[in-house]
Design an enzyme around this catalytic site. Sequence first.
Site, PDB file in Angstrom:
ATOM      1  CG  ASN A 165      -1.943  -1.158   1.155  1.00  0.00           C
ATOM      2  OD1 ASN A 165      -2.438  -1.370   0.277  1.00  0.00           O
ATOM      3  ND2 ASN A 165      -2.156  -1.782   2.267  1.00  0.00           N
ATOM      4  NE  ARG A 170       4.361   7.274   3.728  1.00  0.00           N
ATOM      5  CZ  ARG A 170       3.863   6.191   4.433  1.00  0.00           C
ATOM      6  NH1 ARG A 170       3.442   4.964   3.965  1.00  0.00           N
ATOM      7  NH2 ARG A 170       3.579   6.541   5.714  1.00  0.00           N
ATOM      8  NE  ARG A 220       3.407   0.382   4.354  1.00  0.00           N
ATOM      9  CZ  ARG A 220       2.722   1.595   4.384  1.00  0.00           C
ATOM     10  NH1 ARG A 220       2.889   1.933   5.651  1.00  0.00           N
ATOM     11  NH2 ARG A 220       2.021   1.842   3.655  1.00  0.00           N
ATOM     12  CE  LYS A 264       5.690  -7.574  -6.189  1.00  0.00           C
ATOM     13  NZ  LYS A 264       5.234  -6.217  -6.014  1.00  0.00           N
ATOM     14  CG  ASP A 283       2.743  -6.170  -9.286  1.00  0.00           C
ATOM     15  OD1 ASP A 283       2.361  -6.322 -10.497  1.00  0.00           O
ATOM     16  OD2 ASP A 283       3.571  -5.546  -8.903  1.00  0.00           O
TER      17      ASP A 283
END
Length: 417
Positions: A165, A170, A220, A264, A283
């Site tokens: 996500n 970033r 995370r 993934k 993906d």
Amino acid sequence: MRCCGGSLPCPRAALRLELVLRCGQAFRWRESSPGHWTGVLADRVWTLTQTEERLCYTVYEEEEEEEEGSSTKPKQRDVQRQGEEAAGSLCSEPSPREPGGGTDSCEAQQILHDYFQLDVDLAALYQAWGAADPHFQQVAANFPGVRILRQDPVECLFSFLCTSNNHLVRITGMIERLCQAFGRCLGQLDAEPYHTFPSLQALAGADAERRLRGLGFGYRAAFVSRSAQAVLKQFGTKGLYQLRHVPYPEARRLLCTLPGVGAKVADCVCLMALDKAEAVPVDTHVWQIARRDYGLELGAGARSVPLRMHRELGGFFRRLWGPYAGWAQAVLFCADLKLFRQRPSAGRGPSGEPASREAALAHRRPTSAPAAGQGSAWPGATEAAAAPSKGQRGARRKRCSGEPDCTSPGCAPQGGL
């Protein structure tokens, strides 16, 4: 910092730095000046550049501690000047080992040879893939030199745990903050600090999750901390490296037992760190390539890639491309990125210079840290392991972040491997 440098034979047709280091395999290389890439490899700071026939390098190492009472901080060096030297004298003959220790030319070349897997005959692979797949042959003509990196398994695993996500800019900032907070400082170049990637012990520490949340990692943070603890418990410090010697299905299965690791991420680690050239990370981006260019209609209308589709698409590409299917997929992935689609020569003119100042600056290190929770969906964010809250999902459906690598629903995928 003291430095030494040299070069090794490596034609651009066998390696294109501007493609391989920008496509989302690794996140710690930046274009420090046009055509010069600076990053950390094997606990050293490197600047890489290339001519048509040679890969040139400068290796910077920490100074030995000076006498008591003097500063032990490594001296700052100018990357631009060092890069110019690499493009000139360093591309003629390798430098001998400097007195007093450090990385000699033989060791440096071996590190680069291993990292870029230069023993793999890429030209022969391109020819075989093109013979088996007319679509690949057509696309690959403009994208020579796309290789798979052989990364440190710990760095690769925990870097890709940050991709769920998320988008490229970033991700790069998060990994940089991770290294600054938990790694060892190697010194500064051009006023930029460089750090080693954190050890498993540092990431598994009692307060690691709390510190990571403070750095903007959000949910995370738990995946990073708990996976580090799980790796130490299940495999030991060197356990991830030993997965290079087990069959691909078993390595993939073991990785998927770690917190936050789905199909993934497991395939990315298998391909880019564990010598599993047949691993094909799937993906939404790869899924769209399969549907658009190969006529596969698996899961039409779905918003994510279920595990069954990972297996089916991976099997399809392995049958088509053979035992190096993951490498072939990387070529098509590069060719389909918006960054490179707009400039088939990867933003380079005949002289190898960037097409614009913006292109030269696009992959410099971020200077500001985004707030926790910002960012759009990264192409690898299709796994259930990193499921956001209902409110977060709704927010992504309502708007696009506007980032260049945004892959929110309704936006064309543009992210990395």
